[in-house]
Scaffold this active site. Structure first.
Site, PDB file in Angstrom:
ATOM      1  N   TYR A  44       0.809  -1.219   0.000  1.00 59.13           N
ATOM      2  CA  TYR A  44       0.000   0.000   0.000  1.00 59.13           C
ATOM      3  C   TYR A  44       0.843   1.271   0.000  1.00 59.13           C
ATOM      4  CZ  TYR A  44      -3.727  -3.195   1.596  1.00 59.13           C
ATOM      5  OH  TYR A  44      -4.616  -4.218   1.739  1.00 59.13           O
ATOM      6  N   HIS A 102       0.756 -11.422   1.784  1.00 57.06           N
ATOM      7  CA  HIS A 102      -0.285 -10.674   1.075  1.00 57.06           C
ATOM      8  C   HIS A 102      -0.914 -11.473  -0.063  1.00 57.06           C
ATOM      9  CE1 HIS A 102      -1.524  -6.286   0.044  1.00 57.06           C
ATOM     10  NE2 HIS A 102      -2.523  -7.112  -0.118  1.00 57.06           N
TER      11      HIS A 102
END
Length: 272
Positions: A44, A102
């Site tokens: 992110y 992730h």
């Protein structure tokens, strides 16, 4: 108890794709609303800003559950631990409460990255560990590879997508699901059923969707930049959907709406 099933952590605030002033304002509003679980990731690019916002938020560290996720580009013996240490430095943490992989690796062989995840846990860099975007087969493989509990498989989960195979795998493996894209990035609002059901409870369409997820046994993450929506997304513990309304919502699983499709990112697997 699994950290995600503690009442104060069942409703998490997701930080993607927020950055800068928008992120700081949203985190402040989330803390004020009562959120204590926050979700970020190396991918992110906002770990430092998230850490700064939480540190300035006035809530004791011991009351927070902070999750971050390792980027698949760091799934090598040389990069994994240094990347986690860099995440902790950015977040101003001694350790993450929860550290996730992730995505599964592009080659589908989950064992090497899982062993590195366990190494990070064993080094004290994370209080708990888990995965994200795993298929049912990968969940079963993961259970056989690591000897620490995996506290979650964070996946796209909303009423417009049939995730019953993953729910069954969660029961089989003891690896609970948690949700992202909980309102399907707004797609759920094209279906009038949620607002219709909400009228009977004095709740909004979004609150009905989120309550449905919780009643499926799935802790959830939501994101908004609007303080009123941030509060409303949190205020879903004071009503219970009837079994009839749950079943009516279940019928929308057949819509088959999926945001994260194979090919969108290099690591997206062939979904169940």
């Amino acid at each position: 108890m699994n950290i995600y099933f503690q009442k104060s952590f069942q409703r998490g605030f997701g930080t993607y794709p927020l950055k800068g002033d928008d992120l700081c304002a949203a985190v402040d509003a989330a803390l004020e609303a009562g959120y204590r679980a926050f979700d970020t990731a190396q991918m992110y690019g906002n770990e430092a800003e998230t850490g700064a916002a939480l540190a300035a938020g006035g809530v004791a560290r011991t009351e927070l559950c902070i999750t971050t996720k390792v980027h698949p580009d760091n799934y090598s013996a040389e990069k994994f631990i240094p990347s986690v240490e860099a995440s902790l430095e950015a977040l101003k943490l001694d350790r993450a409460d929860v550290l996730l992989l992730h995505w599964p690796p592009a080659d589908g062989d989950v064992a090497p990255s899982l062993r590195l995840l366990q190494e990070a846990h064993d080094k004290g860099l994370a209080g708990a560990v888990g995965v994200s975007n795993y298929t049912a087969r990968m969940m079963r493989d993961a259970k056989a590879v690591v000897d620490v509990p995996l506290v979650t498989n964070q996946v796209e989960f909303h009423p417009l997508l049939d995730q019953n195979k993953l729910l069954a795998a969660a029961t089989e493996t003891g690896i609970p699901l948690s949700s992202y894209a909980s309102v399907a990035r707004g797609e759920v609002f094209k279906h009038g059923l949620f607002a219709e059901i909400g009228e009977g409870y004095g709740k909004s369409a979004a609150q009905v969707v989120l309550r449905w997820i919780l009643q499926k046994g799935v802790p959830l993450n939501t994101m908004s930049t609007k303080p009123a929506n941030i509060r409303a997304n949190f205020e879903i513990m004071d009503f219970t959907l009837s079994s009839i309304d749950m079943a009516r919502i279940d019928t929308l699983n057949a819509t088959g709406y999926r945001i994260i499709k194979p090919g969108l990112l290099p690591w997206v697997p062939e979904w169940d």
